[in-house]
Design a protein around this motif. Structure first.
Motif, PDB file in Angstrom:
ATOM      1  N   THR A 141      -2.768 -34.527 -12.905  1.00 60.06           N
ATOM      2  CA  THR A 141      -3.859 -34.706 -11.772  1.00 60.06           C
ATOM      3  C   THR A 141      -3.517 -35.122 -10.494  1.00 60.06           C
ATOM      4  O   THR A 141      -4.075 -34.606  -9.576  1.00 60.06           O
ATOM      5  CB  THR A 141      -4.587 -35.710 -12.490  1.00 60.06           C
ATOM      6  OG1 THR A 141      -4.945 -35.533 -13.709  1.00 60.06           O
ATOM      7  CG2 THR A 141      -6.241 -35.956 -11.735  1.00 60.06           C
ATOM      8  N   ALA A 144      -2.219 -31.589  -8.812  1.00 59.53           N
ATOM      9  CA  ALA A 144      -3.258 -30.553  -8.610  1.00 59.53           C
ATOM     10  C   ALA A 144      -3.907 -30.145  -7.426  1.00 59.53           C
ATOM     11  O   ALA A 144      -3.918 -29.116  -7.047  1.00 59.53           O
ATOM     12  CB  ALA A 144      -4.420 -30.765  -9.865  1.00 59.53           C
ATOM     13  N   HIS A 177      -3.763 -26.369 -12.172  1.00 60.22           N
ATOM     14  CA  HIS A 177      -5.192 -26.134 -12.648  1.00 60.22           C
ATOM     15  C   HIS A 177      -5.345 -25.646 -13.828  1.00 60.22           C
ATOM     16  O   HIS A 177      -6.420 -25.811 -14.592  1.00 60.22           O
ATOM     17  CB  HIS A 177      -5.719 -25.197 -11.503  1.00 60.22           C
ATOM     18  CG  HIS A 177      -5.737 -25.666 -10.253  1.00 60.22           C
ATOM     19  ND1 HIS A 177      -6.784 -26.473  -9.606  1.00 60.22           N
ATOM     20  CD2 HIS A 177      -4.765 -25.379  -9.079  1.00 60.22           C
ATOM     21  CE1 HIS A 177      -6.201 -26.972  -8.345  1.00 60.22           C
ATOM     22  NE2 HIS A 177      -5.091 -26.396  -8.095  1.00 60.22           N
ATOM     23  N   ALA A 181      -7.662 -26.999 -16.777  1.00 59.88           N
ATOM     24  CA  ALA A 181      -8.809 -26.197 -17.602  1.00 59.88           C
ATOM     25  C   ALA A 181      -8.488 -26.198 -19.052  1.00 59.88           C
ATOM     26  O   ALA A 181      -9.367 -26.120 -19.840  1.00 59.88           O
ATOM     27  CB  ALA A 181      -8.916 -24.735 -16.808  1.00 59.88           C
ATOM     28  N   ASN A 227      -7.418 -16.941 -11.369  1.00 60.53           N
ATOM     29  CA  ASN A 227      -6.376 -17.566 -10.621  1.00 60.53           C
ATOM     30  C   ASN A 227      -5.246 -16.578 -10.351  1.00 60.53           C
ATOM     31  O   ASN A 227      -4.321 -16.771  -9.726  1.00 60.53           O
ATOM     32  CB  ASN A 227      -5.466 -18.544 -11.561  1.00 60.53           C
ATOM     33  CG  ASN A 227      -5.900 -19.976 -11.644  1.00 60.53           C
ATOM     34  OD1 ASN A 227      -5.986 -20.717 -10.765  1.00 60.53           O
ATOM     35  ND2 ASN A 227      -7.027 -20.411 -12.796  1.00 60.53           N
TER      36      ASN A 227
END
Length: 302
Positions: A141, A144, A177, A181, A227
């Motif tokens: 986190t 990111a 990411h 996800a 992405n």
């Protein structure tokens, strides 16, 4: 008897035309795609014709596409760099264009595969092993929000000049990411499916393998497709500064020599490659995720 034969004959002939079905489904998409691109190019040409678009700064499509032979010679940037232990020798402009396209495409594909495997593995590991998740998720986190461009000096420090920094940049652009996800998709799995699996005696490993992973794969493919475009953006930056050859290096050469036709010709190539990659991802998605209904939103191209 003859009536029975006449009724039974047509179904036997149908499989011979079954190969036309995929073409029939793809034809409207191809036609609409051609119409969209044609409309965009037509507006550009009209603006050039009435003098609103300066051909020296914004050359219309018929100029930069029509000068492919002249622009191809600039793709020979690889001849100025060492590949392995021998000096690269590109025999012709056509081969230079092909080599440049394959080099950039290979870096995107390699980074995409590495990032996907790592992200799905880490995301599942975070939710499967509680201690691993507590030790890993805060770091993921934290990293990111960092722009992939900020990792460029690190990539050069670690891998020097070559394919390494470009692939590393693609992996970094996708990894964090996609991990988040994956975690989100795991948390969003219908709890009724998990409860049914447990009621039937499935272990934790079986629940993940037979219920959770198949449930999250459709949306993960969508995330991967989105992405993919970011991967193309990042690899061009990496090539422009840390590789020495590739489509990113051609863009930098065009900027340094103030060659708008070369810029737009390269952009045209990048757009085609990105579209083909996305189309390939959709076809692979349809092939691998056979349990997802064809009419589902995830398979409509979004």
């Amino acid at each position: 008897m003859s009536a029975t034969r006449s009724v039974a004959a047509p179904p036997a002939a149908l499989p011979r035309l079954s190969w036309l079905a995929p073409l029939g489904r793809a034809l409207p998409m191809i036609l609409w795609g051609a119409a969209s691109i044609g409309l965009f190019a037509g507006i550009w040409e009209v603006l050039w014709a009435i003098g609103w678009a300066d051909p020296k700064l914004l050359p219309p499509p018929h100029i930069f596409i029509g000068s492919i032979a002249d622009q191809a010679k600039f793709f020979n940037t690889v001849s100025r760099w060492q590949i392995g232990s021998a000096q690269a020798d590109v025999p012709s402009p056509a081969m230079a264009v092909l080599y440049t396209i394959l080099s950039t495409t290979g870096r995107v594909f390699a980074g995409l595969v590495v990032a996907s495997v790592l992200a799905i593995s880490i995301g599942i590991g975070i939710r499967y092993f509680r201690v691993f998740g507590k030790l890993t998720l805060p770091t993921v986190t934290l990293l990111a929000p960092v722009s992939p461009i900020a990792w460029l000096p690190v990539a050069i420090f670690l891998f020097g000049i070559g394919n390494g920094p470009a692939i590393f940049m693609v992996v970094i652009a996708l990894l964090f990411h996609m991990v988040l996800a994956t975690i989100h998709q795991i948390d969003s799995v219908n709890r009724n499916l998990i409860n049914v699996a447990r009621t039937m005696g499935a272990s934790k490993r079986q629940t993940y393998a037979r219920v959770i992973i198949p449930a999250i794969l459709p949306q993960l493919f969508v995330v991967l497709r989105f992405n993919l475009f970011a991967a193309w953006m990042v690899v061009l930056v990496a090539e422009a500064t840390g590789v020495g050859y590739g489509l990113g290096q051609v863009i930098m050469l065009a900027r340094n020599t103030f060659n708008p036709s070369l810029v737009f010709f390269t952009i045209f190539l990048i757009g085609i490659l990105g579209y083909l990659f996305d189309l390939g991802m959709r076809l692979l998605q349809r092939k691998l995720l056979y349990w997802v209904p064809q009419g589902a939103e995830v398979l409509r191209g979004l």
